[in-house]
Design an enzyme around this catalytic site. Sequence first.
Site, PDB file in Angstrom:
ATOM      1  N   ARG A 135       0.815  -1.214   0.000  1.00  0.00           N
ATOM      2  CA  ARG A 135       0.000   0.000   0.000  1.00  0.00           C
ATOM      3  C   ARG A 135       0.851   1.267   0.000  1.00  0.00           C
ATOM      4  O   ARG A 135       0.321   2.363  -0.210  1.00  0.00           O
ATOM      5  CB  ARG A 135      -0.924   0.012   1.214  1.00  0.00           C
ATOM      6  CG  ARG A 135      -0.210   0.053   2.552  1.00  0.00           C
ATOM      7  CD  ARG A 135      -1.191  -0.043   3.701  1.00  0.00           C
ATOM      8  NE  ARG A 135      -0.510   0.016   4.994  1.00  0.00           N
ATOM      9  CZ  ARG A 135      -1.123  -0.162   6.168  1.00  0.00           C
ATOM     10  NH1 ARG A 135      -2.418  -0.402   6.189  1.00  0.00           N
ATOM     11  NH2 ARG A 135      -0.450  -0.088   7.295  1.00  0.00           N
ATOM     12  N   GLY A 159       9.794  -1.765  -0.616  1.00  0.00           N
ATOM     13  CA  GLY A 159      10.939  -1.813   0.286  1.00  0.00           C
ATOM     14  C   GLY A 159      10.557  -1.669   1.736  1.00  0.00           C
ATOM     15  O   GLY A 159      11.366  -1.909   2.628  1.00  0.00           O
ATOM     16  N   LYS A 204      20.904   5.441   8.047  1.00  0.00           N
ATOM     17  CA  LYS A 204      22.341   5.285   7.841  1.00  0.00           C
ATOM     18  C   LYS A 204      22.893   6.414   6.980  1.00  0.00           C
ATOM     19  O   LYS A 204      24.056   6.824   7.144  1.00  0.00           O
ATOM     20  CB  LYS A 204      22.654   3.927   7.206  1.00  0.00           C
ATOM     21  CG  LYS A 204      22.177   2.740   8.009  1.00  0.00           C
ATOM     22  CD  LYS A 204      22.542   2.851   9.471  1.00  0.00           C
ATOM     23  CE  LYS A 204      21.656   2.046  10.388  1.00  0.00           C
ATOM     24  NZ  LYS A 204      20.273   2.460  10.533  1.00  0.00           N
ATOM     25  N   ILE A 236      16.927   2.749  17.527  1.00  0.00           N
ATOM     26  CA  ILE A 236      16.333   3.895  16.835  1.00  0.00           C
ATOM     27  C   ILE A 236      16.549   5.176  17.623  1.00  0.00           C
ATOM     28  O   ILE A 236      17.013   6.190  17.084  1.00  0.00           O
ATOM     29  CB  ILE A 236      14.822   3.663  16.603  1.00  0.00           C
ATOM     30  CG1 ILE A 236      14.600   2.500  15.641  1.00  0.00           C
ATOM     31  CG2 ILE A 236      14.161   4.931  16.058  1.00  0.00           C
ATOM     32  CD1 ILE A 236      13.151   2.091  15.490  1.00  0.00           C
ATOM     33  N   GLU A 249      15.758   7.068  29.255  1.00  0.00           N
ATOM     34  CA  GLU A 249      15.584   5.619  29.209  1.00  0.00           C
ATOM     35  C   GLU A 249      14.985   5.121  30.521  1.00  0.00           C
ATOM     36  O   GLU A 249      15.429   5.505  31.596  1.00  0.00           O
ATOM     37  CB  GLU A 249      16.923   4.933  28.945  1.00  0.00           C
ATOM     38  CG  GLU A 249      16.925   3.416  29.060  1.00  0.00           C
ATOM     39  CD  GLU A 249      15.912   2.754  28.147  1.00  0.00           C
ATOM     40  OE1 GLU A 249      15.107   1.947  28.645  1.00  0.00           O
ATOM     41  OE2 GLU A 249      15.913   3.057  26.940  1.00  0.00           O
ATOM     42  N   HIS A 302      46.786  -7.693   9.237  1.00  0.00           N
ATOM     43  CA  HIS A 302      47.235  -6.539  10.027  1.00  0.00           C
ATOM     44  C   HIS A 302      47.738  -5.457   9.070  1.00  0.00           C
ATOM     45  O   HIS A 302      48.393  -5.766   8.077  1.00  0.00           O
ATOM     46  CB  HIS A 302      48.367  -6.967  10.960  1.00  0.00           C
ATOM     47  CG  HIS A 302      49.018  -5.826  11.678  1.00  0.00           C
ATOM     48  ND1 HIS A 302      48.443  -5.242  12.793  1.00  0.00           N
ATOM     49  CD2 HIS A 302      50.170  -5.148  11.433  1.00  0.00           C
ATOM     50  CE1 HIS A 302      49.229  -4.260  13.210  1.00  0.00           C
ATOM     51  NE2 HIS A 302      50.300  -4.185  12.396  1.00  0.00           N
TER      52      HIS A 302
END
Length: 465
Positions: free
Chosen positions: A34, A38, A50, A184, A203, A444
Site C-alpha cells: 500500500r 521496500g 544510515k 532507533i 531511558e 594486520h
Amino acid sequence: MEKYDLIVIGSGPGGYVAAIKASQLGMKTAVVERAELGGICLNWGCIPTKALMKSAQVFQYMKHSENYGICLEGEIRPDFEKIIQRSRGVAETMSKGIQFLFKKNNIDVLVGHGKVLPEKQMEVTDSEGIKTVCSANHIILATGASSRILPNLPQDGKRIIGYREALTLPKLPESMVVVGSGAIGSELAFFYNSLGVKVTLIELLPTILPIEDEEISKHVDRAFRKNGMKTMTESTVEKVEVKADKCLVFVKDKKGNLLEIEADIVLSAVGVQTNLENIGLEETGIAFEKGKVLVDEYYRTNVAGIYAIGDIVHGAALAHVASKEAIVCVEKIAGHHPDAIDYENIPGCTYTSPEVASVGMTEKQALEAGYDIKVGKFPFTASGKATASGNRDGMVKVVFDSKTHLLLGCHLVGDNVTEMIAEAVVIRQTKTTAEQILASVHPHPTMSEAIMEAVEAAMGQAIHL
C-alpha cells in the site's frame, strides 16, 4: 479471478525477499503493497537513517580535520535541508532497486491494502476504495510494524514525533528530548546531537541500549555525554505539554524527582507495534497472541497455506531476521529442507558513534545461565589501525565457555564494528573453538584483528596487552 502460487502482503525486507525467492523457485508470485516498495527499512528505517549517520560522520571529520593535517578555512556548518534531501534520495534509489528486481523476476505488484479472506483469497483495496480479489496456493503475511504510541506520549507529527517525522523535519531544532534509547532512539539522538542540537536521551531501564552488554552500554553512554548529550536512565516521561512552539516534558528521574525539560521537539522512540489490524486474521481464524502471529519453525500459521514472517512473529524485529525467515519459509513451501533459524545467533547493530555490534550472550546472561566463563577484552587504544584512523574509542569483548572454549557472546563498540560482527556469527554457527580462531591468520593492520586479540586475552595468551 487471478490465481498465483504465492501472494505476499508487504514488500519490506521479509516480503520482497520472499517474493524474489519464490519467483526464482518457479512460483507465479505477487506482492501487495500500500506504500513504497521496500517497506519501512528501505524507506523510513535502516537505509535513510544510515544516510543521516554518514552525513553526521562527515561533519564530525570536517570539524576535526586538523587532527589529520587538513586545514579548512571558513565556517563549517551542516546544511540540514540538504542532509535530509540526501537521505530521502538514498531511500528512493533503494526503493527503485526493488522495482527493478520485481520486474526482473516477473513479480506482480498489487497496489493497495491487502486482506486475507477465507479459502486463501486476497482482497486488495486501492487508494480510491476499489476492491479486487485474487487467490493463491500460499499466502505470506509480512506486514511489519510501525511506531509504538504511548498514552502519555501522543504523537501530533509536529512537536511530538515518531521516527518517520524525525527523518524529514523541515528545519534543525535547537533542542530535542528523545524518549527510548534502543537502536532507533540512540541513533537519532546521536545524529541530532552531532549537528549541534541540545539532546536529552531518556531511558526507563538502568542503561541506555539496554539489550547490550552492560559494559558496552556504559561505554556508549560516556561517549554520548562527552559529546554534550544528556542521558537519563531509570527515568520516565510522565507527560508532555505543548505550548506554542515549545514542549514541556515532565520527567521523573531515578531519585523520584519530577523535572521539567523544555524542548523544541520530543521524539518518541519507545519501540514498535505490529501491523495486524484489518489484514484478515479474525476472518480466517489465524491465531495470534500479544500482537504476534503464532507460527511454527517454518512460519506456518494454524491455517493451512497461510504463513507469517518478520516483525509480526516471534524473534527480533530486525531486517536481516525477516529476510532469513523469508528464505526459510519459501524454501519449505517449495519442498526443500532448510534448517530452522537459530534465534540465539542473531547479530544486532547500532550505528551511533561509536558503533555497537553484538551476537550471543552478554557476560551477565552467560553467568546467569550457569556457565563457567572466560572473558577477553581488547581495547582499540592498543590497535594500530584504530590509532592510524584517529579514533581509538572502543573495544572488543568476547565471552567463552571455559570448558568447551566455544564462543558464547561477542560484543563490540567502536568505529566500523558493525562490519566486524559477522565473523563472530560464523564462529558461533560453525562451533569454532578459541584455538581454531587463534590458528586462523587475521590481517594486520585491521580493526577486525581485534577479535583475535580479544580471544588471545580470554585464553591468557595476549601479546599486545
